[in-house]
Write an enzyme that holds these catalytic residues in place. Structure first.
Site, mmCIF file in Angstrom:
data_model
loop_
_atom_site.group_PDB
_atom_site.id
_atom_site.type_symbol
_atom_site.label_atom_id
_atom_site.label_comp_id
_atom_site.label_asym_id
_atom_site.label_seq_id
_atom_site.Cartn_x
_atom_site.Cartn_y
_atom_site.Cartn_z
ATOM 1 N N LYS A 9 0.962 -1.345 -0.160
ATOM 2 C CA LYS A 9 -0.163 0.143 0.303
ATOM 3 C C LYS A 9 0.855 1.450 0.105
ATOM 4 C CE LYS A 9 -3.619 -2.753 2.380
ATOM 5 N NZ LYS A 9 -4.590 -1.945 3.463
ATOM 6 N N PHE A 57 -15.920 3.273 6.647
ATOM 7 C CA PHE A 57 -14.603 2.831 6.022
ATOM 8 C C PHE A 57 -14.293 3.581 5.397
ATOM 9 C CE2 PHE A 57 -14.715 -1.612 8.224
ATOM 10 C CZ PHE A 57 -14.619 -2.035 6.720
ATOM 11 N N ARG A 85 -0.890 -15.271 3.851
ATOM 12 C CA ARG A 85 -1.691 -14.080 5.116
ATOM 13 C C ARG A 85 -1.550 -14.090 6.576
ATOM 14 N NH1 ARG A 85 -5.562 -10.313 4.005
ATOM 15 N NH2 ARG A 85 -6.589 -10.944 5.792
ATOM 16 N N THR A 91 -4.549 -7.883 10.540
ATOM 17 C CA THR A 91 -4.773 -6.243 10.412
ATOM 18 C C THR A 91 -4.823 -5.610 10.960
ATOM 19 O OG1 THR A 91 -7.299 -7.144 8.834
ATOM 20 C CG2 THR A 91 -7.059 -4.924 8.990
ATOM 21 N N ARG A 102 3.439 -6.595 9.377
ATOM 22 C CA ARG A 102 2.453 -6.168 10.231
ATOM 23 C C ARG A 102 3.274 -5.831 11.128
ATOM 24 N NH1 ARG A 102 -2.928 -8.040 7.322
ATOM 25 N NH2 ARG A 102 -3.162 -6.466 6.006
ATOM 26 N N ASN A 112 -1.204 -0.237 7.633
ATOM 27 C CA ASN A 112 -1.365 -1.503 7.629
ATOM 28 C C ASN A 112 0.151 -2.112 6.616
ATOM 29 O OD1 ASN A 112 -2.983 -2.207 5.897
ATOM 30 N ND2 ASN A 112 -4.927 -3.427 7.839
ATOM 31 N N HIS A 115 -1.875 -5.869 1.794
ATOM 32 C CA HIS A 115 -3.342 -6.300 1.068
ATOM 33 C C HIS A 115 -2.878 -7.420 1.022
ATOM 34 C CE1 HIS A 115 -7.359 -6.904 -0.346
ATOM 35 N NE2 HIS A 115 -7.016 -7.445 -1.063
#
Length: 147
Positions: A9, A57, A85, A91, A102, A112, A115
């Site tokens: 991100k 959000f 994952r 998250t 993370r 974070n 994705h």
């Protein structure tokens, strides 16, 4: 061979974490078969996060993902979705274990770092949204039989 969509991100790109993240997946034995540094259109962001459209959000997600460049990737390998994952961590970075992406780098739920697709169906949908068929390579690494 299972494929997944991962995206560094804007916060991860700005903090120069692309190489660190790619390195973790390469060291795990996964194969990068598609990648591009890009800015995200509002339309693509809204389509990507469509499942969250009714949540409060949603606007913040779209604003954030369009705020700067992202590094979109397609990875392949055995159990790549589940393993990715786990490597990403929870998250919320407060809940993410040390040693996860993370847990090691994220500063907040909103920023974070990464994705990743959460299921084979999501992976297929997201890869199709972010990449054309020509942008995802198909080749076998000779080391694959040892992983």
């Amino acid at each position: 061979m299972e494929k997944t969509f991962l995206m560094v991100k804007p916060d991860g790109v700005q903090r120069n974490l692309i190489g660190e993240i790619v390195s973790r997946f390469e060291k795990k034995g996964y194969q990068l078969v598609g990648a591009k540094l890009m800015t995200v259109s509002r339309e693509l962001a809204e389509e990507h996060y469509a499942e969250h459209k009714e949540r409060p959000f949603f606007g913040e997600l779209v604003d954030f993902i369009t705020s700067g460049p992202v590094f979109a990737m397609v990875w392949q390998g055995n159990n790549v979705i589940t393993t990715a994952r786990a490597m990403m961590g929870k998250t919320n970075p407060v809940d993410a274990a040390s040693g996860t992406i993370r847990g090691d780098f994220a500063t907040s739920v909103g920023m974070n770092i990464i994705h990743g697709s959460d299921s084979p169906e999501s992976a297929e949908r997201e890869i199709g949204l972010w990449f054309s068929a020509e942008e995802v390579l198909s080749f076998e690494k000779t080391i694959q039989r040892w992983i």
